[in-house]
Design an enzyme around this catalytic site. Structure first.
Site, PDB file in Angstrom:
ATOM      1  N   CYS A 118     -10.668  -7.247 -24.182  1.00 20.24           N
ATOM      2  CA  CYS A 118     -11.374  -7.657 -22.954  1.00 20.24           C
ATOM      3  C   CYS A 118     -12.891  -7.539 -23.076  1.00 20.24           C
ATOM      4  O   CYS A 118     -13.618  -8.082 -22.256  1.00 20.24           O
ATOM      5  CB  CYS A 118     -10.880  -6.845 -21.765  1.00 20.24           C
ATOM      6  SG  CYS A 118      -9.124  -7.018 -21.474  1.00 20.24           S
ATOM      7  N   HIS A 259     -16.136  -7.118 -16.138  1.00 23.22           N
ATOM      8  CA  HIS A 259     -14.818  -7.617 -16.540  1.00 23.22           C
ATOM      9  C   HIS A 259     -13.866  -7.448 -15.358  1.00 23.22           C
ATOM     10  O   HIS A 259     -13.781  -6.365 -14.768  1.00 23.22           O
ATOM     11  CB  HIS A 259     -14.342  -6.833 -17.760  1.00 23.22           C
ATOM     12  CG  HIS A 259     -12.890  -7.024 -18.049  1.00 23.22           C
ATOM     13  ND1 HIS A 259     -12.312  -8.274 -18.118  1.00 23.22           N
ATOM     14  CD2 HIS A 259     -11.887  -6.128 -18.265  1.00 23.22           C
ATOM     15  CE1 HIS A 259     -11.019  -8.136 -18.380  1.00 23.22           C
ATOM     16  NE2 HIS A 259     -10.737  -6.862 -18.459  1.00 23.22           N
ATOM     17  N   ASN A 289      -6.514 -10.467 -14.466  1.00 26.38           N
ATOM     18  CA  ASN A 289      -7.276 -10.073 -15.655  1.00 26.38           C
ATOM     19  C   ASN A 289      -7.046 -11.107 -16.760  1.00 26.38           C
ATOM     20  O   ASN A 289      -5.952 -11.221 -17.294  1.00 26.38           O
ATOM     21  CB  ASN A 289      -6.799  -8.676 -16.092  1.00 26.38           C
ATOM     22  CG  ASN A 289      -7.528  -8.159 -17.327  1.00 26.38           C
ATOM     23  OD1 ASN A 289      -8.201  -8.913 -18.023  1.00 26.38           O
ATOM     24  ND2 ASN A 289      -7.374  -6.874 -17.599  1.00 26.38           N
TER      25      ASN A 289
HETATM   26  N1  COA Z   1       5.159  -2.961  -8.198  1.00 24.51           N
HETATM   27  C1  COA Z   1       5.633  -1.926  -7.504  1.00 24.51           C
HETATM   28  N2  COA Z   1       5.593  -0.657  -7.951  1.00 24.51           N
HETATM   29  C2  COA Z   1       5.004  -0.470  -9.155  1.00 24.51           C
HETATM   30  C3  COA Z   1       4.486  -1.518  -9.921  1.00 24.51           C
HETATM   31  C4  COA Z   1       4.583  -2.796  -9.388  1.00 24.51           C
HETATM   32  N3  COA Z   1       4.103  -3.880 -10.038  1.00 24.51           N
HETATM   33  N4  COA Z   1       3.973  -0.993 -11.059  1.00 24.51           N
HETATM   34  C5  COA Z   1       4.161   0.332 -11.017  1.00 24.51           C
HETATM   35  N5  COA Z   1       4.793   0.655  -9.869  1.00 24.51           N
HETATM   36  C6  COA Z   1       5.201   1.950  -9.392  1.00 24.51           C
HETATM   37  C7  COA Z   1       5.289   2.967 -10.513  1.00 24.51           C
HETATM   38  O1  COA Z   1       6.545   2.867 -11.153  1.00 24.51           O
HETATM   39  C8  COA Z   1       5.097   4.259  -9.773  1.00 24.51           C
HETATM   40  O2  COA Z   1       6.328   4.615  -9.178  1.00 24.51           O
HETATM   41  P1  COA Z   1       6.798   6.151  -9.185  1.00 24.51           P
HETATM   42  O3  COA Z   1       5.721   6.883  -8.421  1.00 24.51           O
HETATM   43  O4  COA Z   1       8.121   6.089  -8.509  1.00 24.51           O
HETATM   44  O5  COA Z   1       6.839   6.548 -10.619  1.00 24.51           O
HETATM   45  C9  COA Z   1       4.136   3.897  -8.647  1.00 24.51           C
HETATM   46  O6  COA Z   1       4.189   2.465  -8.530  1.00 24.51           O
HETATM   47  C10 COA Z   1       2.714   4.321  -8.901  1.00 24.51           C
HETATM   48  O7  COA Z   1       2.385   3.929 -10.238  1.00 24.51           O
HETATM   49  P2  COA Z   1       1.024   4.279 -10.854  1.00 24.51           P
HETATM   50  O8  COA Z   1       1.036   3.908 -12.291  1.00 24.51           O
HETATM   51  O9  COA Z   1       0.651   5.694 -10.482  1.00 24.51           O
HETATM   52  O10 COA Z   1       0.073   3.302 -10.053  1.00 24.51           O
HETATM   53  P3  COA Z   1      -1.464   3.219 -10.127  1.00 24.51           P
HETATM   54  O11 COA Z   1      -2.036   3.474  -8.785  1.00 24.51           O
HETATM   55  O12 COA Z   1      -2.025   3.996 -11.290  1.00 24.51           O
HETATM   56  O13 COA Z   1      -1.685   1.686 -10.441  1.00 24.51           O
HETATM   57  C11 COA Z   1      -2.199   0.186 -12.249  1.00 24.51           C
HETATM   58  C12 COA Z   1      -1.177   1.121 -11.639  1.00 24.51           C
HETATM   59  C13 COA Z   1      -1.632  -0.389 -13.536  1.00 24.51           C
HETATM   60  C14 COA Z   1      -2.469  -0.932 -11.247  1.00 24.51           C
HETATM   61  C15 COA Z   1      -3.494   0.985 -12.520  1.00 24.51           C
HETATM   62  O14 COA Z   1      -3.213   2.145 -13.231  1.00 24.51           O
HETATM   63  C16 COA Z   1      -4.497   0.171 -13.296  1.00 24.51           C
HETATM   64  O15 COA Z   1      -5.006  -0.829 -12.821  1.00 24.51           O
HETATM   65  N6  COA Z   1      -4.865   0.610 -14.496  1.00 24.51           N
HETATM   66  C17 COA Z   1      -5.841  -0.099 -15.327  1.00 24.51           C
HETATM   67  C18 COA Z   1      -5.183  -1.290 -15.922  1.00 24.51           C
HETATM   68  C19 COA Z   1      -6.162  -2.252 -16.524  1.00 24.51           C
HETATM   69  O16 COA Z   1      -7.081  -2.669 -15.875  1.00 24.51           O
HETATM   70  N7  COA Z   1      -5.949  -2.594 -17.779  1.00 24.51           N
HETATM   71  C20 COA Z   1      -6.732  -3.552 -18.484  1.00 24.51           C
HETATM   72  C21 COA Z   1      -8.010  -2.971 -18.910  1.00 24.51           C
HETATM   73  S1  COA Z   1      -8.944  -4.148 -19.767  1.00 24.51           S
END
Ligand code: COA
Length: 337
Positions: A118, A259, A289
């Site tokens: 990215c 980004h 993204n």
């Molecule tokens: N729909 C519904 N529930 C979901 C889900 C989805 N698409 N994806 C994950 N969950 C659930 C998880 O399983 C978890 O459930 P649990 O509590 O029963 O285990 C819950 O939602 C919370 O998950 P969590 O990972 O703590 O959520 P979060 O607030 O950290 O958000 C992301 C997850 C991926 C959105 C976030 O971590 C993120 O954006 N990270 C950066 C990713 C990124 O930008 N990557 C590219 C960089 S270039």
């Protein structure tokens, strides 16, 4: 005048996005998720998905053709092509070579890919600038193009909701004018955290086999929480460091173009920099993204909407797999035609 004094500026910008929209509602029929979850955790409402046979070199060639048209130039005017992508059409040759042929660029120019996920577009800009300041190349196409839908595991709700496809391009040109175009830059990487966001199979370390395919080794995998933490810290630090390097205060920056990974990441970076979200234009809601394509997509939109004007200071900043990061401060320059 010595070539070391040349500045490098963005003369034109263009994008291409696939027609097909995949909405959160449609995704909710594919995996256990909801429009509300995706919107509140990421800010994304829909993303574009490339058609079968619509590859990064095709999307990149369309974005580049649009860019040349806006510049009033032809493929014959381009001296160098750099493509940033993490989803190259094939392992080799480079997507740049495929794009060169599709766009009809001259047969004798250098064409190569930059691999920084990215952060690829920001990396490619800096490579281009340094090659151009030597005086050897007057006009360079830098293209960010991605087909992330091809590496996303469509049964993994923790990743598939975040990514989309698209392409953006800029035409860089040298000028003897001072204090315009790409002013300052910072690039970094930390390969110790490579496993936080990676694709384990399909390369020479683990060539594709029936077992690797069955185990989904050819898909992108991510530790979302850790990536989030690193992204906020490193993007805010990169902005601060590049501003200090250029002796510019954040108040002087008209637009921050980060980004487009997650709206909560953007809000956290803006808050760390003490900058209002009104100076962080975002199109995340419509594209998700798109990795190396995300900055040119957001930059083009801010320019087309009339936000970015001649003379504005613009700070672009990226973060991605590697881990990699980078920031570039530029002064938007529109020479009289
Ligand atoms: N729909 C519904 N529930 C979901 C889900 C989805 N698409 N994806 C994950 N969950 C659930 C998880 O399983 C978890 O459930 P649990 O509590 O029963 O285990 C819950 O939602 C919370 O998950 P969590 O990972 O703590 O959520 P979060 O607030 O950290 O958000 C992301 C997850 C991926 C959105 C976030 O971590 C993120 O954006 N990270 C950066 C990713 C990124 O930008 N990557 C590219 C960089 S270039």
């Amino acid at each position: 005048m010595s070539s070391a004094e040349l500045s490098v500026f963005i003369r034109a910008i263009g994008v291409h996005t696939p027609e097909r929209k995949l909405t959160n509602a449609e995704l909710s029929t594919m995996v256990d998720t909801s429009d509300e979850w995706i919107k509140t955790r990421s800010g994304i409402a829909e993303r574009r998905i490339a058609a079968p046979g619509e590859n990064p070199s095709d999307m990149g060639a369309k974005a580049a053709a649009k860019t040349l048209e806006r510049a009033g130039l032809t493929p014959a005017d381009v001296d160098l092509l750099i493509v940033a992508t993490m989803t190259s059409d094939v392992p080799f040759p480079s997507t740049a070579c495929l794009l060169q042929a599709k766009l009809g660029l001259r047969r004798d120019i250098p064409c190569f890919d930059v691999s920084a996920a990215c952060s690829g577009f920001v990396y490619a800009l800096q490579v281009a600038k340094d090659m151009m300041r030597s005086g050897a190349y007057r006009r360079t196409l830098v293209v960010g193009t991605e087909k992330l839908s091809s590496v996303v595991d469509w049964s993994d709700r923790t990743t598939c909701v975040l990514f989309g496809d698209g392409a953006g391009a800029v035409l860089l040109e040298t000028t003897p004018e001072k204090n315009v175009g790409l002013l300052g830059n910072l690039l970094g990487a930390d390969g110790n955290n490579a496993e936080l966001l990676h694709c384990a199979g399909g390369g020479s370390a683990a060539p594709a086999t029936a077992d690797s395919l069955r185990d989904g080794k050819h898909f992108l995998r991510m530790n979302g929480k850790e990536v989030f933490r690193h992204a906020v810290r490193v993007m805010a630090e990169s902005c601060e460091r590049v501003l200090a390097k250029c002796d510019v205060k954040s108040e002087q920056v008209a637009w921050f173009i980060p980004h487009q990974a997650n709206s909560r990441i953007l809000e956290a970076v803006a808050s760390q920099l003490n900058v209002g979200m009104d100076r962080f234009p975002s199109n995340l809601e419509r594209y998700g993204n798109t990795s190396a394509a995300s900055i040119p997509l957001a930059l083009e939109e801010a320019w087309k909407d009339g936000k970015i004007k001649h003379g504005d200071l613009v700070l672009i900043v990226a973060f991605g797999a590697g881990l990699t990061w980078g920031a570039t401060l530029l002064r938007w320059h529109e020479p009289p035609h």
